[in-house]
Design an enzyme around this catalytic site. Structure first.
Site, PDB file in Angstrom:
ATOM      1  N   HIS A 120       0.787  -1.223  -0.075  1.00 14.61           N
ATOM      2  CA  HIS A 120      -0.149   0.041  -0.073  1.00 14.61           C
ATOM      3  C   HIS A 120       0.809   1.213  -0.108  1.00 14.61           C
ATOM      4  CE1 HIS A 120      -4.013  -1.612   1.462  1.00 14.61           C
ATOM      5  NE2 HIS A 120      -3.593  -2.466   0.875  1.00 14.61           N
ATOM      6  N   TYR A 125      -9.211   5.932   7.121  1.00 14.31           N
ATOM      7  CA  TYR A 125      -9.524   5.966   8.508  1.00 14.31           C
ATOM      8  C   TYR A 125     -10.434   7.186   8.576  1.00 14.31           C
ATOM      9  CZ  TYR A 125      -5.286   3.208   9.835  1.00 14.31           C
ATOM     10  OH  TYR A 125      -4.361   2.327  10.192  1.00 14.31           O
ATOM     11  N   PRO A 134      -4.647   0.431  18.372  1.00 11.65           N
ATOM     12  CA  PRO A 134      -4.582  -0.025  16.948  1.00 11.65           C
ATOM     13  C   PRO A 134      -4.433   1.026  15.999  1.00 11.65           C
ATOM     14  CG  PRO A 134      -6.829  -0.788  17.789  1.00 11.65           C
ATOM     15  CD  PRO A 134      -6.065  -0.010  18.914  1.00 11.65           C
ATOM     16  N   LYS A 169       0.584  -0.028  15.026  1.00 10.27           N
ATOM     17  CA  LYS A 169       1.930  -0.251  15.583  1.00 10.27           C
ATOM     18  C   LYS A 169       2.147  -1.498  16.476  1.00 10.27           C
ATOM     19  CE  LYS A 169       3.837   3.386  13.522  1.00 10.27           C
ATOM     20  NZ  LYS A 169       4.166   2.844  12.447  1.00 10.27           N
ATOM     21  N   TYR A 225       3.783   6.659   9.958  1.00  7.35           N
ATOM     22  CA  TYR A 225       2.926   5.356   9.664  1.00  7.35           C
ATOM     23  C   TYR A 225       3.652   4.128   9.075  1.00  7.35           C
ATOM     24  CZ  TYR A 225      -1.428   2.666   8.546  1.00  7.35           C
ATOM     25  OH  TYR A 225      -2.396   1.841   8.442  1.00  7.35           O
TER      26      TYR A 225
HETATM   27  C1  PHB Z   1      -6.659  -4.414  10.396  1.00  8.28           C
HETATM   28  O1  PHB Z   1      -6.369  -4.595   9.350  1.00  8.28           O
HETATM   29  O2  PHB Z   1      -6.996  -5.100  11.397  1.00  8.28           O
HETATM   30  C2  PHB Z   1      -6.200  -2.950  10.933  1.00  8.28           C
HETATM   31  C3  PHB Z   1      -5.478  -2.088  10.348  1.00  8.28           C
HETATM   32  C4  PHB Z   1      -5.119  -0.789  10.345  1.00  8.28           C
HETATM   33  C5  PHB Z   1      -5.200  -0.337  11.886  1.00  8.28           C
HETATM   34  C6  PHB Z   1      -5.600  -1.310  12.611  1.00  8.28           C
HETATM   35  C7  PHB Z   1      -6.167  -2.518  12.235  1.00  8.28           C
HETATM   36  O3  PHB Z   1      -4.658   0.794  12.216  1.00  8.28           O
END
Ligand code: PHB
Ligand code: APR
Length: 399
Positions: free
Chosen positions: A83, A211, A303, A307, A394
């Site tokens: 990505h 997000y 989450p 990280k 990130y």
């Molecule tokens: C996930 O795909 O479970 C996931 C992806 C990004 C995040 C948290 C969880 O920031």
């Protein structure tokens, strides 16, 4: 290795005992094996149980390199999805952050469950000793040069003497709790909300993660592969799973994400649904005597910044180097392990805390707080410099 007459598979002595067979313990075992250092791994659960856990799935580019160096990169290289950016949104309007253009790095989406499966397969091939279903694990004499680990399996007591104990047993494990409280400082923030997550066999709504900040609460669109989506919505801590049938989840998700994504969302039956609370936690130092903590045993991040797994991988990389130093005549690296790991940990704790604060709705949020959040996101959407800071963090600071 000195054989144990009561159970020939379990030695009485080894170089390193690894407590915990999640990604941190498994990766450490794999790296040590490749360096010719013998380690016995003790895991409380069965292998099937560990492989059934659904966890996050975004790997920093540095984590991908470490997994390749550990010899477990083949499937990751074939099935992992690179990505080069992600979307952030507020008030149902999204904007893209170009990781590759701004930070010169990307991330790879590959589930933690898959990494764990690859590491267990490598461990089986290596022939290293793994004991599942251990109970009553006790660490002894860890403040001396001759530590040992005792445990019960199949109703028999065992003790393994070793040089080093690696505490990779997660937040609820025994390792951190074996350090006297007056020798450790713990820092904690518990957030007043959780994430309700759904896994569904549907094509992801977007090629890249989304997000979303929304007045009804945060939402995240993620994925595992082109046919498997992972979605999350922020919920109150008192929410119960039984009050969230799939239809209600999809309705709520649709309301929070960018309008264009909502129009495209393909819904289906959930194949996993769970609620997880959010927490930031750090234990300092990450070592005591001959015990060294790595991964969730030492720290937890919410989450939001993806990280948790990446920090565990970075800790293990530092710890592996330190242990190799110890066994090859340079014991000083072990002394610096905690400081080296913690400086990375605190950066990730800060970034995850910032992502969490910027994107979630707090129960006591005032109009002022609200404006601050919106202004921060509006600034981010228009400022390349601000986006570069996000992209750099990130995709992972250099190891
Ligand atoms: C996930 O795909 O479970 C996931 C992806 C990004 C995040 C948290 C969880 O920031
Ligand atoms: N004895 C042996 N094993 C134990 C004990 C114990 N007393 N207590 C816990 N364990 C095991 C757990 O069953 C688990 O398999 O330790 C393992 C810890 O694994 P994780 O919780 O996955 O932690 P870690 O390996 O540090 O992985 C890092 O990154 O994405 C995040 O939180 C996520 O799990 C993830 C983490």
């Amino acid at each position: 290795m000195t054989a144990n007459t009561s159970n020939p598979g379990i030695p009485r002595r080894t170089q390193v005992v690894i407590v915990g067979g999640g990604p941190a313990g498994l990766l450490l075992g794999q790296l040590l094996h490749r360096s010719g250092i013998e380690a016995v791994l003790l895991e409380r659960r069965s292998r099937a149980y560990v492989l059934g856990r659904i966890r996050a799935g975004v790997l920093e580019s540095g984590s991908v390199s470490i997994l390749r160096e550990a010899g477990v990169g083949d499937r990751l290289d074939q099935e992992g999805i690179p990505h080069d950016g992600c979307f952030l949104s507020f008030a149902n309007k999204g904007f893209r952050v170009d990781f590759a253009g701004l930070a010169g790095r990307s991330v790879t989406v590959y589930g933690q469950t898959e990494i764990t499966a690859d590491l267990y397969a490598a461990r089986s091939r290596s022939g290293a000793t793994t004991v599942h279903g251990v109970e009553d694990v006790t660490l002894g004499d860890i403040d001396t040069a001759s530590p040992h680990v005792s445990f019960v399996t199949e109703s028999r007591e065992h003790r393994i003497d070793c040089d080093i104990v690696a505490g990779c047993d997660g937040f609820h494990g025994v390792s951190r709790k074996s350090i006297p409280l007056d020798s450790m400082t713990q820092f904690e923030r518990v957030y007043p909300f959780g994430w309700l997550g759904v896994l569904s066999e549907t094509p992801p709504v977007s090629d890249e993660l989304v997000y979303a900040n929304h007045e009804r609460g945060f939402a995240l669109c993620s994925m595992r592969n082109p046919q498997l989506s992972r979605y999350y919505i922020q919920v109150g801590l008192a929410e119960r799973l039984e009050d969230w049938p799939d239809a209600r989840f999809w309705d709520e998700l649709r309301r929070r994400i960018p309008a264009a994504a909502a129009a495209e969302l393909v819904t289906g039956d959930s194949i996993e649904k769970s609620i997880a609370p959010l927490r930031s936690f750090v234990a300092e130092p990450m070592s005591w005597g001959r015990l060294f903590l790595a991964g969730d045993a030492a720290h937890i991040v919410p989450p939001t910044g993806a990280k948790g797994l990446n920090l565990a991988i970075a800790d293990v990389r530092y710890l592996h180097e330190a242990i190799v130093g110890f066994f090859t005549g340079d014991p000083t690296v072990l002394d610096t392990y905690s400081d080296t790991a913690l400086s990375r940990v605190w950066n990730a704790v800060r970034f995850s805390w910032w992502m969490t604060n910027t994107l979630h709705r707090y129960p006591d949020q005032t109009e002022f707080d609200q404006r601050m959040q919106e202004t921060e996101l509006a600034y981010l959407s228009g400022s390349t410099s601000a986006q570069r800071v996000l992209a750099e963090n990130y995709t992972g600071l250099p190891l």
